[in-house]
Enzyme design. Structure first.
Site, PDB file in Angstrom:
ATOM      1  N   LYS A  76     -41.636 -18.776  -6.491  1.00 46.20           N
ATOM      2  CA  LYS A  76     -41.581 -20.235  -6.598  1.00 46.20           C
ATOM      3  C   LYS A  76     -42.961 -20.779  -6.963  1.00 46.20           C
ATOM      4  O   LYS A  76     -43.977 -20.297  -6.464  1.00 46.20           O
ATOM      5  CB  LYS A  76     -41.085 -20.813  -5.273  1.00 46.20           C
ATOM      6  CG  LYS A  76     -40.801 -22.314  -5.286  1.00 46.20           C
ATOM      7  CD  LYS A  76     -40.235 -22.746  -3.932  1.00 46.20           C
ATOM      8  CE  LYS A  76     -39.935 -24.226  -3.878  1.00 46.20           C
ATOM      9  NZ  LYS A  76     -39.374 -24.637  -2.556  1.00 46.20           N
ATOM     10  N   SER A 171     -35.292 -27.111  -2.294  1.00 49.02           N
ATOM     11  CA  SER A 171     -36.088 -27.277  -3.508  1.00 49.02           C
ATOM     12  C   SER A 171     -36.350 -25.964  -4.259  1.00 49.02           C
ATOM     13  O   SER A 171     -36.956 -25.977  -5.329  1.00 49.02           O
ATOM     14  CB  SER A 171     -37.446 -27.902  -3.153  1.00 49.02           C
ATOM     15  OG  SER A 171     -38.157 -27.059  -2.252  1.00 49.02           O
ATOM     16  N   SER A 195     -34.985 -25.549   2.270  1.00 48.67           N
ATOM     17  CA  SER A 195     -35.200 -25.404   0.828  1.00 48.67           C
ATOM     18  C   SER A 195     -34.939 -24.018   0.268  1.00 48.67           C
ATOM     19  O   SER A 195     -34.897 -23.845  -0.946  1.00 48.67           O
ATOM     20  CB  SER A 195     -36.626 -25.824   0.462  1.00 48.67           C
ATOM     21  OG  SER A 195     -36.755 -27.218   0.490  1.00 48.67           O
TER      22      SER A 195
END
Length: 526
Positions: A76, A171, A195
Site C-alpha cells: 500500500k 482504504s 481498512s
C-alpha cells in the site's frame, strides 16, 4: 500458476517448476492487462525483475531464504519504500521518495519477496471505498467476474455496462484488488478502523488485522498512532499466517511493539472444534445489516454448532458509542499527525512568499483534499482548550470501556467472536459516491473500528457469493496477541465454506492460461 496460493507457488519455486523471473514476468504482464482496475499507483518493474534475478541465483545455489523467496507482493502506498515514490495518494506527497524502507517492507525484502509496486488507496488512508485519492478510484475485480456478469444478465442488465463497476472498499482497496486479480500473492494494507478487512470482504480475499504491537508501524505514514496496524491481504488464511510470521516481532524503531521474539509458524489443521466457544455479539445485529449477510452470519454460527462448538450470544454493551468515540479520537490524532506536512521539510510546498503563515496555509490547501482538511478541522475542534475535556478526554474513557467489554467477554470463556465484516456486499461506484466520505466511513466501519480501539486481532474471511454474485465476508475477533489461535479457527472455517475462485476468463480471454487450472468450488453456506 498465478491463481495458486503463496505456499503452493513457493513449493513449485523450490522444486524448480517455475523460476522467480518467470513468475515475476507473469505478474507484471497481468498488472498491465488489468491496469484499468487502477490497483497500482506505481509499478516497480525494474526493481522486481532485479529482485527476481537475485532470487533465481539463490535457488540455483540451494540457498532459498524461505517461503517468501521469489514471491511477488504489493505494498500500500502509505508505507515508505526506499527509492520508490510514496504518495499516500495525495498531492501533498506526490513525488516524495523516502530514503528508507518501512520495517515491514524491509522484512519482506529480507526474505526475498519481489516488490511489484505500490497500491492505490483513499488519500492518507481516510476512507472506506478507495475512491478519494488523487489517482482516481480503484475498481473491484469482481465487477468483471463471470459470476457477477451472469447474475446481471439474469436481471436484464447490460453485460457491458461499465458504469456500474463496483467499489473495492477501503482504504486498502488497491491491495485487495491486486490480490483478488492475481497480480501478486500477498499485499500489505493498513488498518486503522477496518481498512484491511473492509476491502478484503468486498474483494473476496482474506484480510488480517494483527494485534496492536505485534507488527511494527515504523515507516507506515501515520493516520492514528494508537490504532494504526499494518494489515495483510492474501487469498487464503495459511498465506496470511506465513506473512504474519515474517512481519511479527519487536522493532527497536517502534516502542509499541512487543519485546518477545516471534518465530514464524505454520497453522495446524484443526479437526475438532467441540472445545471452542464462539461468541455472537447481539449488538452487531443492526437494522442496516443486509438480509443476506445476516443469513450467512447465522448459518456460519450454525456450522460451528453442528460440529460441536459452543455458540453463545454475548453482549458488548458500549458498542453504540463506539463509532462516535472512534470519530473523536481518530480526527484528533489526524489533526496532530497532519501538522507535520507544512511544506518545509518534505512533500508539496506552495510558491507563496508573502509570509511563512501564508505559505503554510496555501501548501495545505493545495496539498490536502476536502476529506483530509475536514478531518483536520474536526480534530482541531475537539482539541481546543474549551473542548478537550468534554470531547477528547471523554472519548478516551469510552474507549477504555469498549476495550473492557471485549476483555469481559473473553474472560467469560469465549475463544473467538464471530461477526459480519460489512453491512452488505460491494456497491456500484455511482451509488457509493451519493453520500459523503464521513457518512460512508461511519457506516462501513461499524463492525470493524471497535477492534482497533481495543487493540485486538481480527480477520475477515470470504464466505460465499451474494445473490448478485459478489463476495461476502465474515469477521473473526480474537484475544490480544492470540493471533495464531484466531487464524487456526479461521482456517478451519475457510476449509468448510470453500469460497469460489473469481472467474475472470471473459475479461481476459487472451490470458486464460493463468486461470485454466482453477475450479469453481461449491459453497456450503448457501
Amino acid at each position: 500458476m498465478l491463481g495458486r496460493t503463496l505456499r503452493e507457488v513457493s513449493v513449485e519455486l523450490k522444486q524448480g517448476q517455475i523460476t522467480p523471473t518467470e513468475l515475476c514476468q507473469r505478474c507484471l504482464s497481468l498488472i498491465k492487462k488489468t491496469k484499468f482496475l487502477n490497483a497500482y499507483i506505481t509499478v516497480s518493474e525494474e526493481v522486481a525483475l532485479k529482485q527476481a534475478e537475485e532470487s533465481e541465483k539463490r535457488y540455483k545455489k540451494g540457498h532459498s531464504l524461505g517461503d517468501l523467496d521469489g514471491i511477488p507482493i504489493a505494498v500500500k502506498d502509505n508505507f515508505s519504500t526506499s527509492g520508490i515514490e510514496t504518495t499516500c495518494a495525495s498531492n501533498m506527497l506526490k513525488g516524495y521518495v523516502p530514503p528508507y524502507n518501512a520495517t515491514v517492507v524491509q522484512k519482506l525484502l529480507d526474505q526475498g519477496a519481489l516488490l511489484m509496486g505500490k497500491t492505490n488507496l483513499d488519500e492518507f488512508a481516510m476512507g472506506s471505498g478507495s475512491t478519494d485519492g488523487i489517482f482516481g478510484p480503484v475498481k473491484n475485480p469482481w465487477s468483471y467476474s463471470k459470476q457477477y456478469r451472469e447474475k446481471r444478465k439474469q436481471n436484464s442488465h447490460s453485460e457491458n455496462e461499465d458504469s456500474n463497476w463496483l467499489i473495492t472498499g477501503g482504504s486498502s482497496g488497491g491491495s485487495a484488488a491486486a490480490v483478488s486479480a492475481f497480480t501478486c500473492f500477498a499485499a500489505l494494507g493498513s488498518d486503522t478502523g477496518g481498512s484491511t478487512r473492509n476491502p478484503a470482504a468486498h474483494c473476496g480475499v482474506v484480510g488480517l488485522k494483527p494485534s496492536y504491537g505485534l507488527v511494527s508501524r515504523h515507516g507506515l505514514i501515520p493516520l492514528v498512532n494508537s490504532m494504526d496496524v499494518p494489515g495483510i491481504l492474501t487469498r487464503c488464511v495459511d498465506d496470511a499466517a506465513t506473512v504474519l510470521g515474517v512481519l511479527a516481532g519487536h522493532d527497536p524503531k517502534d516502542s509499541t511493539t512487543i519485546q518477545d521474539p516471534v518465530k514464524p509458524f505454520t497453522l495446524p489443521s484443526l479437526t475438532d472444534v467441540s472445545k471452542l466457544c464462539i461468541g455472537i455479539p447481539k449488538e452487531y445485529l443492526t437494522p442496516e445489516l443486509s438480509s443476506e449477510v445476516q443469513s450467512l452470519w447465522s448459518k456460519a454460527a450454525n456450522l460451528f454448532e453442528s460440529e460441536g462448538a459452543k455458540v453463545t450470544e454475548v453482549s458488548l454493551p458500549h458498542t453504540s458509542y463506539s463509532i462516535v468515540c472512534y470519530h473523536v479520537l481518530c480526527t484528533s490524532e489526524v489533526a496532530s499527525n497532519m501538522a507535520r506536512f507544512d511544506g518545509l521539510e518534505y512533500g508539496h510546498r506552495c510558491d507563496s512568499d508573502v509570509s511563512t503563515e501564508a505559505m503554510y496555509a496555501a501548501t495545505r490547501r493545495e496539498g490536502f483534499n476536502d476529506v483530509v482538511r475536514g478531518r483536520i478541522l474536526s480534530g482541531n475542534f475537539f482539541l481546543l482548550k474549551e473542548n478537550y475535556e468534554n470531547y477528547f478526554v471523554k472519548a478516551q474513557k469510552v474507549r477504555r470501556l469498549i476495550a473492557n467489554d471485549f476483555v469481559n467477554v473473553f474472560n467469560s470463556g469465549v475463544d473467538v467472536l464471530l461477526t459480519p465484516t460489512t453491512l452488505s456486499e460491494a456497491v456500484p461506484y455511482t451509488e457509493f459516491i451519493k453520500e459523503d466520505n464521513r457518512t460512508r466511513s461511519a457506516q462501513d466501519d461499524i463492525f470493524t473500528q471497535a477492534v482497533n480501539m481495543a487493540g485486538l486481532p481480527a480477520v475477515s474471511v470470504p464466505v460465499a457469493l451474494s445473490s448478485q454474485g459478489l463476495p461476502i465476508g465474515l469477521q473473526f475477533i480474537g484475544r490480544a496477541f492470540c493471533d495464531q489461535q484466531l487464524l487456526i479457527v479461521a482456517k478451519w472455517f475457510e476449509k468448510q465454506v470453500q469460497f469460489p475462485v473469481i472467474q475472470l476468463q471473459e475479461l481476459m480471454d487472451d490470458c486464460s492460461s493463468v486461470f485454466e487450472n482453477e475450479k469453481l468450488a461449491s459453497v456450503s453456506l448457501k
